[in-house]
Scaffold this active site. Sequence first.
Site, mmCIF file in Angstrom:
data_model
loop_
_atom_site.group_PDB
_atom_site.id
_atom_site.type_symbol
_atom_site.label_atom_id
_atom_site.label_comp_id
_atom_site.label_asym_id
_atom_site.label_seq_id
_atom_site.Cartn_x
_atom_site.Cartn_y
_atom_site.Cartn_z
ATOM 1 N N GLU A 260 0.844 -1.186 -0.075
ATOM 2 C CA GLU A 260 -0.029 0.078 0.047
ATOM 3 C C GLU A 260 0.723 1.096 -0.040
ATOM 4 O O GLU A 260 1.721 1.311 0.719
ATOM 5 C CB GLU A 260 -0.888 -0.132 1.256
ATOM 6 C CG GLU A 260 -1.984 1.198 1.247
ATOM 7 C CD GLU A 260 -3.015 0.743 0.280
ATOM 8 O OE1 GLU A 260 -3.591 2.146 0.189
ATOM 9 O OE2 GLU A 260 -3.436 -0.099 -0.298
ATOM 10 N N SER B 89 6.003 6.118 -0.359
ATOM 11 C CA SER B 89 7.352 5.369 -0.641
ATOM 12 C C SER B 89 8.111 5.062 0.576
ATOM 13 O O SER B 89 9.201 5.222 0.760
ATOM 14 C CB SER B 89 8.408 6.240 -1.350
ATOM 15 O OG SER B 89 7.802 6.863 -2.778
ATOM 16 N N ARG B 90 7.237 4.644 1.779
ATOM 17 C CA ARG B 90 7.524 4.208 3.001
ATOM 18 C C ARG B 90 8.559 5.152 3.766
ATOM 19 O O ARG B 90 9.295 4.927 4.539
ATOM 20 C CB ARG B 90 8.493 2.865 2.660
ATOM 21 C CG ARG B 90 7.974 1.791 2.033
ATOM 22 C CD ARG B 90 6.663 1.355 2.960
ATOM 23 N NE ARG B 90 6.026 0.199 2.413
ATOM 24 C CZ ARG B 90 4.923 0.158 1.812
ATOM 25 N NH1 ARG B 90 4.278 1.497 1.413
ATOM 26 N NH2 ARG B 90 4.499 -0.845 1.237
ATOM 27 N N LEU B 91 8.463 6.240 3.536
ATOM 28 C CA LEU B 91 9.034 7.530 4.122
ATOM 29 C C LEU B 91 7.977 7.932 5.519
ATOM 30 O O LEU B 91 7.377 9.076 5.434
ATOM 31 C CB LEU B 91 9.422 8.796 3.348
ATOM 32 C CG LEU B 91 10.233 8.298 2.317
ATOM 33 C CD1 LEU B 91 10.752 9.658 1.566
ATOM 34 C CD2 LEU B 91 11.843 7.784 2.924
#
Length: 667
Positions: free
Chosen positions: A455, A644-646
């Site tokens: 996701e 972006s998983r940040l």
Amino acid sequence: MATFFSLSLILLLSLTAGHLLRCGDAADAIDGVCAKTKQPPRCVNLLKSSDTRGATANLAVLAQIAIDAATDSAGGVKIKVHNLFLSATNQNLKSIYGNCQNLYANGLDELYIAPEYLQKRNYGKLAAAAGVVGGGVRGCAAAVAKDAGLKQGNDDTAVLAEAIAVIAKLLVQLTVILSWHRTVSVTGVKSIKSMASAKIASDVESVSYLNQREAAEIDEILMGPLGFSVDQLMELAGLSVAASIAEVYKPAEHNRVLAICGPGNNGGDGLVAARHLHHFGYKPFVCYPKRTAKALYGLVTQLESLSIPFLPVEDLPVDLSTSFDIVLDAIFGFSFQGSPRPPFDDIIQRLVALGNPNERNQKPPVIVSVDIPSGWHVEKGDLSGKGIRPDLLVSLTAPKLCAKKFTGPHHFLGGRFVPPAIAEKFKLNLPEYPGTSMCVRIGKPPRVDISALRENYISPELCEDQVEADPFTQFQKWFDDAMAAALKEPNAMAICTAGKDGKPSSRMVLLKGFDKDGFVWYTNYESQKAHQISENPQASLLFYCGPLNRQVRIEGPVQKVSDEESEQYFHSRPRGSQIGAIVSKQVCFLLSLFTVIPGRQFLYEQQAELEAKYSDGSLIPKPKYWGGYRLKPEVFEFWQGQPSRLHDRLRYTPDGKGAWEIERLSP
């Protein structure tokens, strides 16, 4: 009677070892008892039938029934088997499995008539399993007594024969129920019939399929004697199509939808679906080349009022994958015959090309067909072998025969408007619609590559200068957001504990209060988590709010709340929950085990006894072994999912001066 007690003991010992036994294991054990006591294994052989031997069943229920059948509270003989399960007048049998709390005696008989019903729907395996005891309980009991050379008037042998027979029958009954892969609650014979029909129909081979004549006849009945109008059926069908798309393809990944609508009713279904998809968050486009001379129930006007674009055929890109994520094929329905004419012949070829990877350099849009893949024969399917290959087929009313040729990953049924009269007339066997859903999947969903599940979170940034200085206040804000989003049980939290052995364990509990002193929940003080807390009074809590892309983690020491606080909360609970807390303790005490119990039947009996005891409305005393815990936070972490998983991670820790220090952690 010694033999019957041995049977019960074997079953109970097998259970308390913590195992769920195969039917064959039970049969082997009972064979041993029969051999030692020189009892014939004729009825026992029922347990060893090839149709039931491999089935997994929870013998806990059978063990408890066996004990109940043999003993009363004084330890004497009591023939409860006959009274409970064989009496024609007793319509109040207790549960024999899961949530079947009101399974009637006639219901049991009905399911043993079921083989003929099931065989008609090509469900032979279950039919054979259910038919293992086709002779009936009384016949089975008589066979045991006869083979043993025993006189019918002997009370001990009668109890033995009936006990073995009932165990055999119930074991097969459990096999049938377990084959449905679902715990169900029934209230009578009619419920059992409909439940069996619905669950069996979810198997692809058991679903009814219509030929072209039957499909047309059903439509005539719906729009004739039953009073449906065409626009009503279109509305229900289009909503079903949109709901099916939303079940499989989320708007975040498949946002752009091209609905290609033909001139008939199937095209109308597509127009309705486009309108609903707009409200579901998709961005629909409509290609409607051959409009009817008369405006189709205002559908075009409705779409135009939503600013949904209508695209002429000449404006469609040659390669549809460059502009769309989903192509909705609503061109031809089951009444279509012959070969497609322009412009639909060219459009269908473009859809065919989407399924040819040799001609493509990028991921194609998915194809969703309404009722019939356009160009297919309604009964024989894709005759040329070069037709459309939809990824999702939404059958309406009932699947048509061509759907048997469908090989795509997703097949749904929509059109939740089939009345019982039609289902009976055409002998329709259709899956049960779940809850309030307008669609239901036919067959099993395709296996998913777990590694590909991901996701890409889209959330507001969580910045240090925007959060509250006090973590309790920040938690309250996020909890209020979860409440406002109408999430189910926003107070659900995972609590993690570890004993002196250092082995962690987790479980979900419900938060029942928080303030500056800490976070409170209630439980049994003799549970696993309670034992671990007594050895290591530290724990962590985790709240997860998926729809808001948020997590909150809290760590700190744990201690019991006061007796007064526990007492006050206990009596604020529903009386059923109060009794449930007592039942939990009684089970552990009676079995001298930690948490292993002989099945739900045992719980129901304890519950019934307590309900009778306190039926006068008197105060139910709080058990001493039940109460609350409070975790006093030493660490808070607020997590917000980001692209972006940040991700944002802000940690609160005491600064030693009465305030909290806020630090940002690496994603």
